[in-house]
Design a protein around this motif. Structure first.
Motif, PDB file in Angstrom:
ATOM      1  N   LEU A  43       0.830  -1.210   0.000  1.00 52.34           N
ATOM      2  CA  LEU A  43       0.000   0.000   0.000  1.00 52.34           C
ATOM      3  C   LEU A  43       0.863   1.258   0.000  1.00 52.34           C
ATOM      4  CD1 LEU A  43      -3.065  -0.387   2.401  1.00 52.34           C
ATOM      5  CD2 LEU A  43      -3.047  -0.234  -0.086  1.00 52.34           C
ATOM      6  N   ILE A  53      -2.372   6.472   5.091  1.00 50.27           N
ATOM      7  CA  ILE A  53      -3.043   5.178   5.151  1.00 50.27           C
ATOM      8  C   ILE A  53      -3.633   4.992   6.546  1.00 50.27           C
ATOM      9  CG2 ILE A  53      -2.710   2.675   5.017  1.00 50.27           C
ATOM     10  CD1 ILE A  53      -0.381   3.279   3.064  1.00 50.27           C
ATOM     11  N   VAL A  58      -8.222  -2.635   1.409  1.00 50.04           N
ATOM     12  CA  VAL A  58      -8.592  -2.248   0.053  1.00 50.04           C
ATOM     13  C   VAL A  58     -10.050  -2.644  -0.154  1.00 50.04           C
ATOM     14  CG1 VAL A  58      -8.146  -2.559  -2.422  1.00 50.04           C
ATOM     15  CG2 VAL A  58      -6.245  -2.637  -0.794  1.00 50.04           C
ATOM     16  N   ILE A  81      -8.874   2.668  -1.682  1.00 49.82           N
ATOM     17  CA  ILE A  81      -8.062   2.519  -0.472  1.00 49.82           C
ATOM     18  C   ILE A  81      -8.491   3.557   0.564  1.00 49.82           C
ATOM     19  CG2 ILE A  81      -5.713   2.593   0.454  1.00 49.82           C
ATOM     20  CD1 ILE A  81      -4.766   1.931  -2.447  1.00 49.82           C
ATOM     21  N   LEU A 216      -1.672  -5.593  -4.915  1.00 50.56           N
ATOM     22  CA  LEU A 216      -2.243  -5.417  -3.577  1.00 50.56           C
ATOM     23  C   LEU A 216      -2.931  -6.730  -3.224  1.00 50.56           C
ATOM     24  CD1 LEU A 216      -3.731  -1.819  -3.945  1.00 50.56           C
ATOM     25  CD2 LEU A 216      -1.519  -2.486  -2.962  1.00 50.56           C
TER      26      LEU A 216
END
Length: 247
Positions: A43, A53, A58, A81, A216
């Motif tokens: 990420l 983040i 996700v 995200i 991811l």
């Protein structure tokens, strides 16, 4: 065509624009959302500063849109995200794949949606809601969910699809130097929830050089939803100018 008439045009081609200038209303939009835990280091490689983040999560989205003002009917898929910017939580649009040229052109030119041409499908297979994404002739994602197993509250569905959305807008001049490099924000409006459900879900992502969703990886599915809604697409606004920051 007079210069004054050229300036009134919304997009190219001048005599047959790729998309109309209108308010984009989505009727009977259908979501299959699967939230999964992924690798935090992966990420960090794709979420741009100054976004933060929140968790290594996700949301894989499948969206069937049969009735869109000015754009017609199409299906879309992508990865979203959860992030934070200046204390506000929202979603960063990492990648979007769809099968409609006007929607691709509008999304990239007028807004900052990271849209690419592909073939997503969302359909019911017996007792299973199925979403697939093909890039060219190759499968890059398969999502499945039990069909309407358990209802969820409309407030929960609203909170999921009504969050602020952040995107990166990049445009380069003819010398190759960036003319626009911005973080932009938007948020859907006039949301009406017609129904929302959850159930058991699974997600498979397959490696592809040009559609790198599997970069991811799926470590654990933590939630899923099936939502039917109407909503309106709002304009974007700049919230961070990368070029101004570099001066």
């Amino acid at each position: 065509m007079l210069k004054s008439e050229v300036l009134k045009c919304f997009t190219t081609p001048l005599t047959g624009p790729a998309f109309p200038k209108t308010t984009y209303r989505f009727n009977n939009r259908e979501y299959l959302n699967i939230v999964y835990r992924t690798d935090l280091a992966a990420l960090r490689q794709v979420v741009p500063e100054p976004l933060e983040i929140i968790d290594p999560l996700v949301r894989f989205e499948m969206m069937r849109m049969p009735d869109v003002t000015g754009l017609g009917s199409y299906t879309e898929s992508g990865q979203v995200i959860p992030v934070r910017f200046n204390g506000e939580e929202g979603d960063y649009l990492h990648a979007m794949y769809l099968d409609n040229l006007p929607a691709i052109a509008f999304g990239r030119e007028v807004s900052a949606f990271p849209k690419l041409l592909a073939t997503p499908k969302l359909y019911v297979d017996n007792d299973t809601l199925v979403g697939t994404l093909d890039y060219g002739s190759l499968r890059v994602a398969t999502a499945t969910m039990g069909y309407k197993h358990f209802p969820i509250e409309q407030t929960e569905a609203f909170a999921e699809i009504g969050r602020p959305t952040f995107m990166i807008k990049i445009m380069r001049g003819y010398t190759g130097e960036p003319k626009v490099c911005e973080l932009v924000r938007t948020q859907t409006t006039d949301i009406t929830i017609h129904g929302a459900w959850t159930g058991p879900a699974r997600l498979q992502l397959f490696a592809h050089a040009l559609a790198p969703l599997a970069d991811l990886p799926v470590l654990e599915v933590v939630g899923a939803s099936h939502i039917l809604t109407d909503l309106t697409l709002a304009p974007v606004k700049m919230v961070y100018d990368y070029l101004a920051e570099g001066k």
